[in-house]
Design a protein around this motif. Structure first.
Motif, mmCIF file in Angstrom:
data_model
loop_
_atom_site.group_PDB
_atom_site.id
_atom_site.type_symbol
_atom_site.label_atom_id
_atom_site.label_comp_id
_atom_site.label_asym_id
_atom_site.label_seq_id
_atom_site.Cartn_x
_atom_site.Cartn_y
_atom_site.Cartn_z
ATOM 1 N N ALA A 102 0.863 -1.182 0.000
ATOM 2 C CA ALA A 102 0.000 0.000 0.000
ATOM 3 C C ALA A 102 0.898 1.230 0.000
ATOM 4 O O ALA A 102 2.068 1.169 0.402
ATOM 5 N N ARG A 103 0.329 2.361 -0.423
ATOM 6 C CA ARG A 103 1.087 3.615 -0.491
ATOM 7 C C ARG A 103 0.483 4.620 0.484
ATOM 8 O O ARG A 103 -0.723 4.816 0.524
ATOM 9 N N LEU A 104 1.351 5.244 1.284
ATOM 10 C CA LEU A 104 0.888 6.245 2.239
ATOM 11 C C LEU A 104 0.436 7.498 1.492
ATOM 12 O O LEU A 104 1.191 8.077 0.722
ATOM 13 N N VAL A 105 -0.809 7.913 1.731
ATOM 14 C CA VAL A 105 -1.326 9.118 1.065
ATOM 15 C C VAL A 105 -1.469 10.294 2.022
ATOM 16 O O VAL A 105 -1.498 11.446 1.585
ATOM 17 N N SER A 106 -1.548 10.021 3.338
ATOM 18 C CA SER A 106 -1.611 11.134 4.284
ATOM 19 C C SER A 106 -1.276 10.665 5.690
ATOM 20 O O SER A 106 -1.471 9.493 6.037
ATOM 21 N N SER A 107 -0.747 11.589 6.486
ATOM 22 C CA SER A 107 -0.473 11.367 7.906
ATOM 23 C C SER A 107 -0.944 12.618 8.639
ATOM 24 O O SER A 107 -0.354 13.688 8.479
ATOM 25 N N VAL A 108 -2.001 12.466 9.430
ATOM 26 C CA VAL A 108 -2.649 13.622 10.052
ATOM 27 C C VAL A 108 -2.607 13.478 11.570
ATOM 28 O O VAL A 108 -3.101 12.473 12.113
ATOM 29 N N PRO A 109 -2.048 14.465 12.295
ATOM 30 C CA PRO A 109 -2.057 14.406 13.760
ATOM 31 C C PRO A 109 -3.490 14.435 14.293
ATOM 32 O O PRO A 109 -4.344 15.144 13.768
ATOM 33 N N GLU A 110 -3.740 13.649 15.343
ATOM 34 C CA GLU A 110 -5.052 13.638 15.984
ATOM 35 C C GLU A 110 -4.824 13.377 17.478
ATOM 36 O O GLU A 110 -4.640 12.235 17.900
#
Length: 205
Positions: A102-110
């Protein structure tokens, strides 16, 4: 068999037609030739080792389905030794048999976590369920969101620090192993197996 709980970050040293050379420390304890080690979630067999590294054979099929053939020198690698029957089951049952990437499309802090969203083939997401298990680079994670070709997982600070998932960038490729239970269920429901929703209903299930 593995649990998806990474023991240490090793590093990629070299690759040749005979296999991979991997730098490590913790997983070398009590290691023997023939033992299994999950490398970025891929079950590999140790062929030789020394005080700071081990060698493992790798098949063309593994290179086709995983990211192990695309890693640059010194890349961090998630390492886990095979589980023992008297050990704790901290993650979920992971075979080390990669289904694809799989390919990483986003990394969002939460809050204190990061939500990672990956793009992959629908032939992989068909075996995923919301709140079910998935192994990403060998890390046991819970699926927090699911679409036809995308899924998300939430990564706490400890997982970001102790695995290479805290180091990947948008566009990077990771190894995926879906939960084996879904594959067995699908096979049982194939018409040629003679089991269907109607068959189950008729027999009291």
């Amino acid at each position: 068999m593995f649990t998806g709980i990474v023991e240490e970050l090793g590093f990629f040293k070299t690759q040749n037609p005979a296999g991979l050379h991997i730098g490590a420390k913790l997983v070398l304890e009590s290691l023997k030739v023939g033992d299994s080690v999950a490398v970025n979630g891929v079950c590999l067999t140790v062929t030789r080792f020394d005080s700071s590294s081990f060698h493992a054979d790798i098949m063309p099929e593994t290179l086709r389905l995983s990211n192990l053939g695309k890693l640059p020198f010194n890349s961090p690698l998630n390492l886990e030794r095979a589980i023992t029957l008297n050990g704790r089951m901290g993650g979920h049952l992971v075979q080390g048999h990669i289904d694809g990437t799989a390919r990483l499309v986003s990394s969002v802090p939460e809050g204190n976590a990061h939500v990672l969203t990956f793009e992959t083939d629908k032939n992989l997401t068909r075996y995923m369920v919301h709140k079910g298990f998935v192994a990403v680079n060998g890390v046991s994670l819970t699926i927090t969101a699911l679409q036809e070709t995308r899924f998300s997982v939430s990564l706490v600070a400890l997982s970001r620090k102790s695995t290479n998932l805290g180091l990947i960038k948008t566009g990077d490729t990771v190894n995926i192993e879906t939960d084996i239970i879904g594959k067995y269920v699908e096979k049982l429901f194939r018409p040629e197996r003679g089991i269907s929703p109607e068959f189950l209903a008729e027999n009291g299930f």
